[in-house]
Design a protein around this motif. Structure first.
Motif, PDB file in Angstrom:
ATOM      1  N   GLN A 179      49.046  38.254  37.721  1.00  0.00           N
ATOM      2  CA  GLN A 179      48.575  38.990  38.886  1.00  0.00           C
ATOM      3  C   GLN A 179      47.072  39.271  38.762  1.00  0.00           C
ATOM      4  OE1 GLN A 179      50.800  39.359  41.274  1.00  0.00           O
ATOM      5  NE2 GLN A 179      52.432  38.556  39.946  1.00  0.00           N
ATOM      6  N   PHE A 180      46.482  39.776  39.827  1.00  0.00           N
ATOM      7  CA  PHE A 180      45.036  40.030  39.826  1.00  0.00           C
ATOM      8  C   PHE A 180      44.654  41.089  38.792  1.00  0.00           C
ATOM      9  CE2 PHE A 180      41.221  42.219  41.440  1.00  0.00           C
ATOM     10  CZ  PHE A 180      40.356  41.134  41.489  1.00  0.00           C
ATOM     11  N   ARG A 181      45.483  42.119  38.644  1.00  0.00           N
ATOM     12  CA  ARG A 181      45.160  43.156  37.643  1.00  0.00           C
ATOM     13  C   ARG A 181      45.213  42.577  36.228  1.00  0.00           C
ATOM     14  NH1 ARG A 181      50.280  44.437  39.567  1.00  0.00           N
ATOM     15  NH2 ARG A 181      51.976  44.341  38.019  1.00  0.00           N
ATOM     16  N   ASP A 182      46.075  41.576  36.025  1.00  0.00           N
ATOM     17  CA  ASP A 182      46.115  40.914  34.723  1.00  0.00           C
ATOM     18  C   ASP A 182      44.833  40.131  34.476  1.00  0.00           C
ATOM     19  OD1 ASP A 182      48.707  41.880  34.349  1.00  0.00           O
ATOM     20  OD2 ASP A 182      49.600  40.128  35.329  1.00  0.00           O
ATOM     21  N   LEU A 184      41.912  40.928  35.601  1.00  0.00           N
ATOM     22  CA  LEU A 184      40.876  41.911  35.257  1.00  0.00           C
ATOM     23  C   LEU A 184      40.964  42.306  33.788  1.00  0.00           C
ATOM     24  CD1 LEU A 184      40.903  44.280  38.380  1.00  0.00           C
ATOM     25  CD2 LEU A 184      39.183  42.581  37.754  1.00  0.00           C
ATOM     26  N   LYS A 185      42.179  42.546  33.294  1.00  0.00           N
ATOM     27  CA  LYS A 185      42.356  42.890  31.882  1.00  0.00           C
ATOM     28  C   LYS A 185      41.887  41.761  30.977  1.00  0.00           C
ATOM     29  CE  LYS A 185      46.296  46.066  32.334  1.00  0.00           C
ATOM     30  NZ  LYS A 185      47.729  46.280  31.954  1.00  0.00           N
ATOM     31  N   HIS A 260      44.051  31.449  36.922  1.00  0.00           N
ATOM     32  CA  HIS A 260      44.322  31.833  38.307  1.00  0.00           C
ATOM     33  C   HIS A 260      45.691  31.329  38.761  1.00  0.00           C
ATOM     34  CE1 HIS A 260      43.509  32.837  42.467  1.00  0.00           C
ATOM     35  NE2 HIS A 260      43.812  31.598  42.824  1.00  0.00           N
ATOM     36  N   MET A 330      51.275  39.387  28.794  1.00  0.00           N
ATOM     37  CA  MET A 330      50.897  40.753  29.112  1.00  0.00           C
ATOM     38  C   MET A 330      51.949  41.771  28.668  1.00  0.00           C
ATOM     39  SD  MET A 330      48.172  39.601  30.461  1.00  0.00           S
ATOM     40  CE  MET A 330      47.393  41.136  30.943  1.00  0.00           C
TER      41      MET A 330
END
Length: 489
Positions: A179-182, A184-185, A260, A330
């Motif tokens: 996901q997008f938050r992943d 970012l991390k 991505h 994650m």
């Protein structure tokens, strides 16, 4: 999918899109030469060229013909390339003056990598890379082939069944997605030092290109800009902040390009991965091709609970990082789920941990780091007595690093597998099933023999696992255990 559309026993040609890709690669490889010619003509601004413009035109045409002649074999190979599947073998014919015929048994194929760029998507084609366990390189590379035809070929090769049975595909279950938050991390926890060095290398190469194309002295220009720059504390602080944000931004771009929309689906035979931003890539992983697995995390990722899981495959090119199968994990339960088909029970869960000999932590410091630091300290002291601080600092860093590496190196082994934990500031774990071992080597240096120590190497078709500075008895037991699994399990 119907199998009557394509008869793979009949040799198939490349898609016409492959010719466009070949021409694009030729232009990409040849642009420095053309740019140098154009740049020289613009800078020199010769009056002769103005009076006789046809001279310059013929000169450019001559260079273009020369470039095409150099890449003549690639162009001819497009028209002569043929691929077919006959009697359980993949057959590829290519070449003009020097003809080649590649024959690969289907059951020897290790992996099939599907790549879709924007041009492929627009033309409903894709690129296929087929790898086997017999070489470290990509065995067969098909630049452009119809997507439906490629999917049929992928199924035919991957599952090793007749084309008429391909409709009975295995159920696919999605087990992870990014996901997008992943993202970012992952971007925040990237190796930013490595990213910064990549930026510097890229900037330096571009300066060299400018120097070669336009004949400008880039080093002198850079020195002039530095002399005019504001080197006050506020100027340096601003420069550092800008550099930090550029590094973060480049790290984020690298993460997006790498992970991505990555998703992993599972079936009884293995996993299928799909990812891509500028181009979509697919890769299938068959469980019986996996030699060993590892997962690692740097300091930040360890805090965030992120691990990068890697599958070492038979015949994999260890140098080509883009071909490596790496998955960002994650959540801890995904790590166990992905490793389950390879090794159901980890040795660390039911056996006692063991450490290597303490000399592993100080030997390199005493015999290598200290002499180098002492020798380098002398010229530093003659230059400026205060500069002796630098070799002392390096010596201290190496001493701490070597000792931390010794403290972290832990291993467990059971009757069927061995697990190793190692690292310095980060952490890496390696899990090896003994039945994947090809051969075992036991090595020792004079220093090790004096203390009855050895280093054992477990060689697989994908990577070599080393356990240094253990007793000879322990190494011999591990070697016998590995060979016993290979012979009887």
């Amino acid at each position: 999918m119907s199998t009557n559309k394509f008869d793979w026993s009949v040799p198939q040609k490349l898609s016409p899109v492959a010719l466009l890709l070949i021409l694009g690669k030729i232009l990409k490889d040849s642009w420095p030469l053309l740019l140098i010619i154009v740049g020289r003509m613009i800078i020199n601004n010769q009056e002769e060229s103005k009076r006789n413009s046809s001279v310059g035109l013929f000169f450019v045409l001559g260079i273009s013909v020369l470039i095409l002649l150099v890449h003549f074999s690639q162009l001819i190979n497009f028209f002569l390339f043929r691929i077919s599947v006959q009697s359980g073998e993949l057959i590829v014919n290519s070449g003009f003056l020097s003809k080649s015929k590649t024959i690969i048994p289907i059951n020897r194929i290790q992996s099939i990598h599907v790549i879709e760029s924007y041009l492929h998507k627009l033309t409903n084609t894709c690129e296929l890379k087929i790898e086997t366990a017999g070489t470290d390189a990509t065995e067969i590379e098909i630049k452009a082939i119809g997507k439906e035809k490629a999917q049929l070929l992928q199924e035919l090769l991957q599952h090793k069944v007749e084309a008429s049975n391909l409709t009975n595909s295995l159920d696919q279950v999605q087990i992870m997605s990014i996901q997008f938050r992943d993202l970012l991390k992952l971007a925040i926890s990237e190796n930013h030092i490595k990213t910064f060095l990549i930026i510097l290398a890229f900037a330096y190469s571009r300066l060299e290109d400018v120097k070669q194309i336009f004949g400008a002295d880039t080093s002198k220009m850079l020195d002039q800009q530095l002399d005019q720059a504001d080197l006050s504390k506020s100027g340096i602080l601003t420069l550092l902040i800008v550099g930090f944000f550029i590094t973060l931004w480049v790290s984020f771009i690298r993460v997006i390009l790498r992970y991505h929309e990555m998703s992993v689906t599972s079936n009884k035979k293995g996993f299928q991965m799909e990812w891509g931003f500028l181009q979509t890539q697919q890769k299938r992983l068959t469980q019986n091709k996996v030699q060993l697995i590892s997962w690692n995390s740097n300091f930040l990722r360890k805090i965030l609970g992120i691990r990068i899981l890697r599958f070492f495959m038979a015949g994999e090119d260890l140098v080509k990082i883009k071909q490596h199968i790496q998955l960002p994990i994650m959540h801890a339960h995904l790590l166990y789920q992905l490793a389950l088909p390879y090794q159901a029970v980890w040795p660390s869960s039911n056996t006692e941990s063991k450490m290597v000999h303490a000399s592993f932590g100080w030997r390199n410091t005493i015999f290598f780091a200290v002499p180098i630091a002492v020798v380098s300290a002398f010229p530093f002291y003659l230059w400026n007595p205060w500069f002796i601080f630098f070799p002392v600092l390096v010596l201290l860093y190496l001493a701490i690093s070597n000792w931390v590496k010794y403290q972290k190196f832990t291993y467990w082994f059971s009757e069927t597998s061995i697990q190793i934990k190692k690292g310095i500031w980060g952490e890496e774990n390696v899990l090896l099933n003994f039945n994947k071992v090809q051969h075992v080597m036991i090595k020792s240096s004079p220093f090790q023999r004096h203390r009855n120590l050895v280093t054992v190497e477990l060689h697989t078709a994908g990577e070599t696992v080393k356990i240094p500075y253990i007793t000879l008895e322990q190494a011999q037991y591990l070697a016998d255990l590995a060979l016993l699994n290979v012979e009887f399990l």
